[in-house]
Design a protein around this motif. Sequence first.
Motif, PDB file in Angstrom:
ATOM      1  N   VAL A   1       0.878  -1.170   0.000  1.00  0.00           N
ATOM      2  CA  VAL A   1       0.000   0.000   0.000  1.00  0.00           C
ATOM      3  C   VAL A   1       0.915   1.220   0.000  1.00  0.00           C
ATOM      4  N   ILE A   2       0.788   2.042  -1.025  1.00  0.00           N
ATOM      5  CA  ILE A   2       1.678   3.175  -1.235  1.00  0.00           C
ATOM      6  C   ILE A   2       0.893   4.476  -1.096  1.00  0.00           C
ATOM      7  N   ASP A   3       1.383   5.363  -0.264  1.00  0.00           N
ATOM      8  CA  ASP A   3       0.790   6.692  -0.116  1.00  0.00           C
ATOM      9  C   ASP A   3       1.368   7.585  -1.214  1.00  0.00           C
ATOM     10  N   GLU A   4       0.535   7.969  -2.172  1.00  0.00           N
ATOM     11  CA  GLU A   4       0.963   8.809  -3.295  1.00  0.00           C
ATOM     12  C   GLU A   4       0.441  10.236  -3.163  1.00  0.00           C
ATOM     13  N   SER A   5       0.025  10.623  -1.978  1.00  0.00           N
ATOM     14  CA  SER A   5      -0.597  11.929  -1.759  1.00  0.00           C
ATOM     15  C   SER A   5       0.288  13.081  -2.215  1.00  0.00           C
ATOM     16  N   HIS A   6       1.580  12.982  -1.941  1.00  0.00           N
ATOM     17  CA  HIS A   6       2.511  14.065  -2.286  1.00  0.00           C
ATOM     18  C   HIS A   6       2.540  14.351  -3.788  1.00  0.00           C
ATOM     19  N   GLN A   7       2.204  13.363  -4.610  1.00  0.00           N
ATOM     20  CA  GLN A   7       2.224  13.535  -6.061  1.00  0.00           C
ATOM     21  C   GLN A   7       1.028  14.341  -6.580  1.00  0.00           C
ATOM     22  N   HIS A   8       0.058  14.593  -5.703  1.00  0.00           N
ATOM     23  CA  HIS A   8      -1.175  15.235  -6.136  1.00  0.00           C
ATOM     24  C   HIS A   8      -1.386  16.616  -5.523  1.00  0.00           C
ATOM     25  N   ALA A   9      -0.370  17.149  -4.913  1.00  0.00           N
ATOM     26  CA  ALA A   9      -0.472  18.478  -4.307  1.00  0.00           C
ATOM     27  C   ALA A   9      -0.877  19.499  -5.361  1.00  0.00           C
ATOM     28  N   GLY A  10      -1.885  20.308  -5.024  1.00  0.00           N
ATOM     29  CA  GLY A  10      -2.321  21.376  -5.904  1.00  0.00           C
ATOM     30  C   GLY A  10      -3.331  20.987  -6.963  1.00  0.00           C
ATOM     31  N   HIS A  11      -3.683  19.712  -7.056  1.00  0.00           N
ATOM     32  CA  HIS A  11      -4.669  19.297  -8.059  1.00  0.00           C
ATOM     33  C   HIS A  11      -6.044  19.890  -7.773  1.00  0.00           C
ATOM     34  N   GLN A  12      -6.322  20.122  -6.497  1.00  0.00           N
ATOM     35  CA  GLN A  12      -7.531  20.811  -6.065  1.00  0.00           C
ATOM     36  C   GLN A  12      -7.123  21.711  -4.913  1.00  0.00           C
ATOM     37  N   PRO A  13      -7.847  22.765  -4.666  1.00  0.00           N
ATOM     38  CA  PRO A  13      -7.432  23.708  -3.622  1.00  0.00           C
ATOM     39  C   PRO A  13      -7.219  23.071  -2.246  1.00  0.00           C
ATOM     40  N   ASP A  14      -8.016  22.068  -1.900  1.00  0.00           N
ATOM     41  CA  ASP A  14      -7.890  21.478  -0.568  1.00  0.00           C
ATOM     42  C   ASP A  14      -6.936  20.286  -0.517  1.00  0.00           C
ATOM     43  N   ILE A  15      -6.267  19.957  -1.630  1.00  0.00           N
ATOM     44  CA  ILE A  15      -5.309  18.856  -1.644  1.00  0.00           C
ATOM     45  C   ILE A  15      -3.905  19.448  -1.664  1.00  0.00           C
ATOM     46  N   THR A  16      -3.260  19.362  -0.511  1.00  0.00           N
ATOM     47  CA  THR A  16      -1.959  20.002  -0.327  1.00  0.00           C
ATOM     48  C   THR A  16      -0.785  19.048  -0.496  1.00  0.00           C
ATOM     49  N   GLY A  17      -1.068  17.744  -0.573  1.00  0.00           N
ATOM     50  CA  GLY A  17       0.013  16.771  -0.652  1.00  0.00           C
ATOM     51  C   GLY A  17       0.387  16.227   0.707  1.00  0.00           C
ATOM     52  N   THR A  18      -0.161  16.815   1.754  1.00  0.00           N
ATOM     53  CA  THR A  18       0.041  16.273   3.093  1.00  0.00           C
ATOM     54  C   THR A  18      -1.179  15.427   3.441  1.00  0.00           C
ATOM     55  N   GLY A  19      -1.057  14.610   4.422  1.00  0.00           N
ATOM     56  CA  GLY A  19      -2.167  13.735   4.768  1.00  0.00           C
ATOM     57  C   GLY A  19      -2.168  12.513   3.876  1.00  0.00           C
ATOM     58  N   GLU A  20      -3.175  11.707   4.028  1.00  0.00           N
ATOM     59  CA  GLU A  20      -3.265  10.462   3.269  1.00  0.00           C
ATOM     60  C   GLU A  20      -4.529  10.505   2.420  1.00  0.00           C
ATOM     61  N   THR A  21      -4.405  11.104   1.235  1.00  0.00           N
ATOM     62  CA  THR A  21      -5.563  11.304   0.368  1.00  0.00           C
ATOM     63  C   THR A  21      -5.550  10.426  -0.874  1.00  0.00           C
ATOM     64  N   HIS A  22      -4.382   9.965  -1.285  1.00  0.00           N
ATOM     65  CA  HIS A  22      -4.230   9.177  -2.511  1.00  0.00           C
ATOM     66  C   HIS A  22      -3.404   7.929  -2.198  1.00  0.00           C
ATOM     67  N   MET A  23      -3.998   6.766  -2.401  1.00  0.00           N
ATOM     68  CA  MET A  23      -3.318   5.508  -2.102  1.00  0.00           C
ATOM     69  C   MET A  23      -3.311   4.599  -3.325  1.00  0.00           C
ATOM     70  N   ARG A  24      -2.274   3.784  -3.424  1.00  0.00           N
ATOM     71  CA  ARG A  24      -2.167   2.759  -4.457  1.00  0.00           C
ATOM     72  C   ARG A  24      -2.046   1.418  -3.741  1.00  0.00           C
ATOM     73  N   VAL A  25      -2.890   0.463  -4.143  1.00  0.00           N
ATOM     74  CA  VAL A  25      -2.861  -0.885  -3.593  1.00  0.00           C
ATOM     75  C   VAL A  25      -2.360  -1.831  -4.673  1.00  0.00           C
ATOM     76  N   GLN A  26      -1.346  -2.605  -4.332  1.00  0.00           N
ATOM     77  CA  GLN A  26      -0.833  -3.659  -5.211  1.00  0.00           C
ATOM     78  C   GLN A  26      -0.990  -4.964  -4.432  1.00  0.00           C
ATOM     79  N   ILE A  27      -1.810  -5.874  -4.950  1.00  0.00           N
ATOM     80  CA  ILE A  27      -2.150  -7.063  -4.192  1.00  0.00           C
ATOM     81  C   ILE A  27      -2.240  -8.293  -5.096  1.00  0.00           C
ATOM     82  N   VAL A  28      -1.687  -9.393  -4.609  1.00  0.00           N
ATOM     83  CA  VAL A  28      -1.793 -10.692  -5.264  1.00  0.00           C
ATOM     84  C   VAL A  28      -2.401 -11.639  -4.241  1.00  0.00           C
TER      85      VAL A  28
END
Length: 93
Positions: free
Chosen positions: A22-49
């Motif tokens: 489980v990868i936190d990719e939040s930092h890659q999305h900073a500024g995409h919307q006014p309330d998304i700063t790249g801090t916090g845990e807003t964007h996650m990637r799940v890789q599962i087998v």
Amino acid sequence: MSLRERIENKLNEAFTPERLTVIDESHQHAGHQPDITGTGETHMRVQIVSESFSGKSRVDRHRAINALLKPELDAGLHALAIEVAAPGEATRF
């Protein structure tokens, strides 16, 4: 407990995966919307087998994960990227 850890715990319990990341990719999305700063845990990637996904369509696999993680999505997880496979299937992760 962090959101990433809660997601990992839920996925481990529900699917008993052979591999899970489980990868936190939040930092890659900073500024995409006014309330998304790249801090916090807003964007996650799940890789599962997991054997749990054998014989299931890609859509059914995604539905199962989205249903399991609905409380996290309802509570503020903005985006969830899912890469899922059954054992023996080719992966890019």
